[in-house]
Design a protein around this motif. Structure first.
Motif, PDB file in Angstrom:
ATOM      1  N   GLY A  10      -2.221   0.084  -1.072  1.00  4.79           N
ATOM      2  CA  GLY A  10      -3.254  -0.917  -1.309  1.00  4.79           C
ATOM      3  C   GLY A  10      -4.272  -0.370  -2.304  1.00  4.79           C
ATOM      4  O   GLY A  10      -4.712   0.773  -2.179  1.00  4.79           O
ATOM      5  N   GLN A  11      -4.643  -1.182  -3.274  1.00  6.45           N
ATOM      6  CA  GLN A  11      -5.526  -0.701  -4.334  1.00  6.45           C
ATOM      7  C   GLN A  11      -6.869  -0.222  -3.789  1.00  6.45           C
ATOM      8  O   GLN A  11      -7.359   0.854  -4.170  1.00  6.45           O
ATOM      9  N   LYS A  12      -7.472  -0.983  -2.897  1.00  3.08           N
ATOM     10  CA  LYS A  12      -8.770  -0.577  -2.342  1.00  3.08           C
ATOM     11  C   LYS A  12      -8.645   0.672  -1.474  1.00  3.08           C
ATOM     12  O   LYS A  12      -9.529   1.537  -1.491  1.00  3.08           O
ATOM     13  N   THR A  13      -7.549   0.764  -0.737  1.00  2.00           N
ATOM     14  CA  THR A  13      -7.331   1.948   0.092  1.00  2.00           C
ATOM     15  C   THR A  13      -7.165   3.187  -0.778  1.00  2.00           C
ATOM     16  O   THR A  13      -7.729   4.249  -0.489  1.00  2.00           O
ATOM     17  N   PHE A  14      -6.411   3.041  -1.852  1.00  3.82           N
ATOM     18  CA  PHE A  14      -6.203   4.181  -2.738  1.00  3.82           C
ATOM     19  C   PHE A  14      -7.504   4.599  -3.417  1.00  3.82           C
ATOM     20  O   PHE A  14      -7.798   5.790  -3.548  1.00  3.82           O
ATOM     21  N   GLY A  91      -6.519  -4.358  -0.160  1.00  5.40           N
ATOM     22  CA  GLY A  91      -6.451  -4.669  -1.596  1.00  5.40           C
ATOM     23  C   GLY A  91      -5.052  -5.047  -2.033  1.00  5.40           C
ATOM     24  O   GLY A  91      -4.090  -5.018  -1.256  1.00  5.40           O
ATOM     25  N   ASP A  92      -4.939  -5.432  -3.284  1.00  7.08           N
ATOM     26  CA  ASP A  92      -3.642  -5.804  -3.841  1.00  7.08           C
ATOM     27  C   ASP A  92      -2.687  -4.621  -3.790  1.00  7.08           C
ATOM     28  O   ASP A  92      -3.085  -3.470  -4.014  1.00  7.08           O
ATOM     29  N   VAL A 127      -2.011   5.613 -11.367  1.00  3.78           N
ATOM     30  CA  VAL A 127      -1.587   4.698 -10.298  1.00  3.78           C
ATOM     31  C   VAL A 127      -1.962   3.266 -10.621  1.00  3.78           C
ATOM     32  O   VAL A 127      -1.150   2.337 -10.481  1.00  3.78           O
ATOM     33  N   GLU A 128      -3.189   3.039 -11.071  1.00  6.02           N
ATOM     34  CA  GLU A 128      -3.639   1.673 -11.287  1.00  6.02           C
ATOM     35  C   GLU A 128      -3.031   1.046 -12.544  1.00  6.02           C
ATOM     36  O   GLU A 128      -2.976  -0.181 -12.654  1.00  6.02           O
ATOM     37  N   LEU A 129      -2.549   1.862 -13.471  1.00  7.58           N
ATOM     38  CA  LEU A 129      -1.836   1.299 -14.622  1.00  7.58           C
ATOM     39  C   LEU A 129      -0.550   0.599 -14.194  1.00  7.58           C
ATOM     40  O   LEU A 129      -0.086  -0.332 -14.872  1.00  7.58           O
ATOM     41  N   TYR A 130       0.018   1.026 -13.064  1.00  7.57           N
ATOM     42  CA  TYR A 130       1.226   0.347 -12.580  1.00  7.57           C
ATOM     43  C   TYR A 130       0.956  -1.109 -12.235  1.00  7.57           C
ATOM     44  O   TYR A 130       1.848  -1.956 -12.317  1.00  7.57           O
ATOM     45  N   SER A 131      -0.270  -1.416 -11.840  1.00  9.83           N
ATOM     46  CA  SER A 131      -0.604  -2.810 -11.529  1.00  9.83           C
ATOM     47  C   SER A 131      -0.717  -3.657 -12.786  1.00  9.83           C
ATOM     48  O   SER A 131      -0.690  -4.888 -12.721  1.00  9.83           O
ATOM     49  N   ALA A 132      -0.845  -3.005 -13.951  1.00 10.57           N
ATOM     50  CA  ALA A 132      -1.008  -3.719 -15.216  1.00 10.57           C
ATOM     51  C   ALA A 132       0.278  -3.759 -16.023  1.00 10.57           C
ATOM     52  O   ALA A 132       0.286  -4.301 -17.127  1.00 10.57           O
TER      53      ALA A 132
END
Length: 331
Positions: A10-14, A91-92, A127-132
């Motif tokens: 989860g994005q917020k958890t991470f 989070g997402d 990590v968050e680039l994977y969501s993009a």
């Protein structure tokens, strides 16, 4: 890049784990990698964390305890040898390849290597680039987030084709949910003197990911600056992309006068004359890819497109009109 499955966080958890520190962020990823079908329950504990992120067992044990104390991890069973945990998933969801934790072949796993940098924000960026990233639609990370600009100059023409010479110019980033945490809010006098801007931290971390082999730039031929992608022009990418680059560049070299060589800036691509606004745009692509149906679908389409254009460039001198039709079908 080889993969061996995927998992999610989860994005917020991470983000909360990143706020606790590098070890906590890495440990959360490692424990998530070991989850079952529900993507929340795991038996990966201190020993697994120690093995996968490269820390001592005592450090791993303390790190897992910190995650529990923070509420990001819940201890479900206290079996001394095989405890079970449940991970928070706020989070997402961000879907990640297990190769980030387990490594590919005999390499040191990417997350282990990133832990050694001690910059948790570089790990967060990865990590968050994977969501993009949407390989099927964008060929990588959306150009709305980051891209490379290329210049072009007319190198020559033959028949119905114009040969263009493309060369790299600079990189851009747009501030959005993924990139905004890496924006420098206040520049120092030294930053200003060095000509830096608010993107100094982002580009430093991005460059580190590139140098560590986790992110790559893929030049793509577009039918215009705001148009649609046609095909990759990546000299150092996948084998099929390297073959396409060589085929396009060689075709361009055959079609321009030898006297142009001393004025050449970059690589050459012959394009049907009606594609007047053709441009090359660099797309960022994560090198470790989740083994999902979407990734498989992207690879099948991408390989087919590359091979189609390789055949066209190789036979251009004989079948100009046929290749022009093929080019238009992918534009």
């Amino acid at each position: 890049m080889a993969t061996n499955g995927f998992f999610s966080v989860g994005q917020k958890t991470f983000t909360a784990a990143c706020n606790l520190g590098m070890n906590q962020a890495c440990a959360l990823l490692a424990m998530a990698c070991g989850t079952g079908k529900d993507n929340q329950t795991t038996k990966w504990s201190a020993e697994a964390v120690s093995n996968h992120i490269g820390v001592r067992w005592t450090t791993a044990k303390e790190t897992v305890s910190t995650l529990i104390d923070s509420g990001l991890v819940t201890l479900k069973t206290e079996n001394r040898t095989r405890p079970t945990y449940k991970l928070a998933k706020e989070g997402d969801l961000i879907w990640l390849p297990k190769a980030l934790i387990e490594g590919a072949a005999n390499e040191v796993a990417p997350v282990n290597r990133l832990r050694q940098t001690q910059d948790v924000m570089t790990l967060r960026l990865l990590v968050e680039l994977y969501s993009a990233q949407n390989l099927r639609e964008d060929g990588g990370i959306s150009t709305k987030l980051m891209f490379q600009e290329y210049t072009r100059q007319r190198a020559g023409e033959r028949g119905i084709h114009v040969v263009w010479d493309f060369s790299y110019l600079q990189e851009y980033v747009s501030w959005c949910e993924v990139t905004l945490p890496h924006r420098r809010l206040k520049l120092t006098s030294d930053d200003v003197a060095a000509g830096q801007n608010a993107g100094v931290d982002f580009f430093k971390r991005k460059t580190l990911l590139v140098s560590m082999g986790m992110l790559e730039w893929v030049p793509y031929l577009f039918d215009g600056p705001k148009g649609e992608p046609i095909h990759a022009m990546h000299a150092g990418g996948l084998q099929i992309e390297r073959e396409l680059f060589e085929a396009a560049n060689s075709a361009g070299e055959r079609m321009v006068a030898s006297s142009y060589e001393h004025r050449r800036n970059g690589f050459l691509v012959p394009v049907p004359a009606h594609v007047e606004q053709v441009q090359v745009i660099g797309i960022a692509r994560l090198r470790y890819r989740p083994q999902t149906k979407l990734t498989s679908a992207w690879w099948a389409d991408h390989h087919s497109t590359c091979q189609n254009f390789i055949d066209g460039y190789d036979s251009m001198a004989v079948t100009k009109v046929q290749f022009d039709d093929r080019f238009a079908s992918f534009g």
